[in-house]
Write an enzyme that holds these catalytic residues in place. Structure first.
Site, PDB file in Angstrom:
ATOM      1  N   HIS A 135       0.795  -1.226   0.000  1.00  0.00           N
ATOM      2  CA  HIS A 135       0.000   0.000   0.000  1.00  0.00           C
ATOM      3  C   HIS A 135       0.828   1.277   0.000  1.00  0.00           C
ATOM      4  O   HIS A 135       0.273   2.372   0.100  1.00  0.00           O
ATOM      5  CB  HIS A 135      -0.938   0.032   1.213  1.00  0.00           C
ATOM      6  CG  HIS A 135      -1.925  -1.087   1.243  1.00  0.00           C
ATOM      7  ND1 HIS A 135      -1.761  -2.223   2.014  1.00  0.00           N
ATOM      8  CD2 HIS A 135      -3.098  -1.258   0.563  1.00  0.00           C
ATOM      9  CE1 HIS A 135      -2.786  -3.035   1.840  1.00  0.00           C
ATOM     10  NE2 HIS A 135      -3.608  -2.483   0.959  1.00  0.00           N
ATOM     11  N   ASP A 152      30.983 -31.053  19.864  1.00  0.00           N
ATOM     12  CA  ASP A 152      31.048 -32.456  19.454  1.00  0.00           C
ATOM     13  C   ASP A 152      32.295 -32.771  18.622  1.00  0.00           C
ATOM     14  O   ASP A 152      32.253 -32.796  17.399  1.00  0.00           O
ATOM     15  CB  ASP A 152      29.793 -32.828  18.674  1.00  0.00           C
ATOM     16  CG  ASP A 152      29.633 -34.334  18.515  1.00  0.00           C
ATOM     17  OD1 ASP A 152      30.610 -35.058  18.773  1.00  0.00           O
ATOM     18  OD2 ASP A 152      28.545 -34.777  18.151  1.00  0.00           O
ATOM     19  N   HIS A 161      32.376 -36.969  17.134  1.00  0.00           N
ATOM     20  CA  HIS A 161      31.853 -37.521  15.891  1.00  0.00           C
ATOM     21  C   HIS A 161      32.857 -37.506  14.748  1.00  0.00           C
ATOM     22  O   HIS A 161      32.656 -38.180  13.740  1.00  0.00           O
ATOM     23  CB  HIS A 161      30.602 -36.735  15.462  1.00  0.00           C
ATOM     24  CG  HIS A 161      30.913 -35.427  14.795  1.00  0.00           C
ATOM     25  ND1 HIS A 161      31.439 -34.344  15.454  1.00  0.00           N
ATOM     26  CD2 HIS A 161      30.762 -35.026  13.491  1.00  0.00           C
ATOM     27  CE1 HIS A 161      31.588 -33.343  14.621  1.00  0.00           C
ATOM     28  NE2 HIS A 161      31.205 -33.724  13.421  1.00  0.00           N
ATOM     29  N   HIS A 173      32.975 -38.305   9.662  1.00  0.00           N
ATOM     30  CA  HIS A 173      33.778 -37.794   8.556  1.00  0.00           C
ATOM     31  C   HIS A 173      34.853 -38.793   8.141  1.00  0.00           C
ATOM     32  O   HIS A 173      35.966 -38.424   7.770  1.00  0.00           O
ATOM     33  CB  HIS A 173      34.399 -36.451   8.939  1.00  0.00           C
ATOM     34  CG  HIS A 173      33.389 -35.432   9.362  1.00  0.00           C
ATOM     35  ND1 HIS A 173      32.318 -35.082   8.576  1.00  0.00           N
ATOM     36  CD2 HIS A 173      33.275 -34.702  10.509  1.00  0.00           C
ATOM     37  CE1 HIS A 173      31.589 -34.169   9.216  1.00  0.00           C
ATOM     38  NE2 HIS A 173      32.150 -33.938  10.386  1.00  0.00           N
ATOM     39  N   ASP A 183      27.502 -33.921   8.132  1.00  0.00           N
ATOM     40  CA  ASP A 183      26.823 -33.399   9.321  1.00  0.00           C
ATOM     41  C   ASP A 183      25.333 -33.214   9.079  1.00  0.00           C
ATOM     42  O   ASP A 183      24.503 -33.583   9.918  1.00  0.00           O
ATOM     43  CB  ASP A 183      27.445 -32.060   9.729  1.00  0.00           C
ATOM     44  CG  ASP A 183      28.831 -32.217  10.342  1.00  0.00           C
ATOM     45  OD1 ASP A 183      29.103 -33.280  10.920  1.00  0.00           O
ATOM     46  OD2 ASP A 183      29.630 -31.270  10.235  1.00  0.00           O
TER      47      ASP A 183
END
Length: 425
Positions: A102, A203, A206, A211, A359
């Site tokens: 508007h 983390d 992991h 990986h 990931d």
């Protein structure tokens, strides 16, 4: 379920339901994203008066501007007439923003500048001073980073960061010229935001498994063996990071050889080496021997500083996030150095990066698992390293081994405090 059943009092377990319960997510929008200091961007993205960028605080679209006087402002990106977004562009230069619905027009300071038909159909009875864009209550900066907070009564940004600022300086205050953002790259992941954030804050466990394609079998049979110089550090519950704390006798060249820059082109290595004296002068000898690997500032500012990646984990519902990833570079670095760093960030933690794809798949799988009726009945274990936290006179905060869930426990205890009150140790 009672709130006390979501997270153990010592953070040693969590209930999977916290990743998929829509009612909890609605509460998070109010109590986490509505009360925390959230990363909006970097001052390098707003170089002069009239600069703007569009971002999010939780799921709220926010317009960040540098007004005509050069002051930083942040407002909800929603016209006060019908709520349409007044800015559709990601970033640029504009002193005024006109709503396409508007035509209400706002100045870069958020004030309502013009209303079509103000005299003919509003009879000059609209008080424009009362109908500017809704401001973000608090806006502040730290070493170039811009933060916003919807809560006018929130602690200061300095108090919020606490000891985390000591570590942020390692990447933000290396040189007198400061830093800048390159990017962002953006992509979506079918994951709850907490799954992503906790991975950033703590983390290392992991890495040898998730990986494996990057780190193949030469890691040995025990892929969780602690690294000799690495530690997980909890500056305060909710904030967390992993660092290498190199011995004082180790030289900068030896630091470099244990980083991704070990294989960098000569001009990159030369730049990093010749700026080392300035780094030591600014940070001190102690911090110049610290290299940040990963980290997170509560609630959704993630980092992988070892490859210069800073990211905002933008929630897009209970089971989806949009990752906004930037490359952090020294402002005064040569163009070739900036280009190599941006390439490194993209190759490793970009949307098709060698690490990021692993990931993202894992985060999505964890979130999907939490939807199961049976899966929700069984707690998830976070007790690694519990009771073995320690402190060091070299660095602030509590320390755990490389593989430790000290930061995940702090993250979920902070979540409990923000969501339901109580203490957070």
């Amino acid at each position: 379920m009672e709130p006390s059943e979501y997270v153990a009092p010592d953070g040693s377990w969590i209930q999977p339901e916290i990743f998929s319960d829509p009612s909890l997510y609605e509460l998070e929008k109010q109590r986490v994203f509505g009360r925390s200091w959230l990363l909006l961007g970097h001052e390098s993205q707003l170089p002069r008066p009239g600069s703007f960028l569009r971002t999010f605080m939780g799921e709220e679209s926010v317009l960040v501007t540098r007004d005509r006087n050069g002051s930083l402002r942040a407002h909800l990106n929603a016209c006060r007439h019908r709520g349409f977004q007044v800015c559709q562009e990601d970033r640029g230069i504009a002193h005024r923003f006109q709503c396409r619905y508007h035509g209400w027009t706002y100045d870069s300071d958020g004030s309502l500048a013009a209303v079509p038909g103000e005299a003919s159909i509003y009879y000059n009875e609209i008080d424009k001073q009362k109908w500017g864009l809704a401001p973000v209550a608090r806006v502040d900066t730290y070493k170039g980073l811009i933060f916003g907070n919807f809560d006018p009564d929130a602690p200061t940004l300095e108090d919020f960061l606490g000891d985390m600022a000591w570590y942020l300086d390692v990447i933000l205050d290396r040189r007198a010229g400061g830093t800048e953002f390159l990017g962002p790259q953006r992509w979506r992941i079918a994951s709850n935001w907490k799954v992503v954030a906790e991975n950033h804050c703590g983390d290392e466990y992991h890495v040898g498994f998730a990986h494996g394609s990057v780190f193949p079998p030469d890691l040995g049979a025990n892929r969780a063996t602690p690294l000799p110089f690495a530690r997980e550090i909890r500056p305060a519950p909710g904030h967390g990071l992993g660092v290498n704390i190199f011995p004082d006798e180790m030289s900068p060249a030896e630091h470099l050889n244990q980083s991704p820059a070990a294989d960098a082109p000569p001009e990159v290595r030369d730049y990093l080496m010749r700026t080392q004296d300035e780094v030591v002068e600014r940070l001190g000898k102690q911090r110049s021997h610290i290299v940040l690997i990963h980290g997170a500032v509560w609630p959704n500012f993630g980092m992988v500083p070892i490859v210069n990646s800073l990211r905002i984990i933008q929630p897009r519902g209970v089971g989806e996030v949009e990752m906004w990833a930037y490359s952090l570079v020294d402002r005064d670095a040569p163009a070739a150095v900036k280009a190599w760093i941006a390439s490194l960030t993209t190759r490793t933690f970009g949307p098709a990066g060698s690490f990021e794809q692993d990931d993202a798949a894992n985060w999505a799988a964890v979130t999907r698992s939490s939807l199961g009726v049976e899966a929700r009945k069984h707690r998830l274990n976070l007790q690694m390293g519990l009771g073995h936290e320690e402190r060091s006179d070299r660095v602030p905060g509590e320390l755990g081994m490389t593989a430790s869930e000290i930061n995940q426990r702090g993250f979920y205890l902070r979540w409990m405090r923000e969501m339901f009150g109580g203490e957070c140790r």
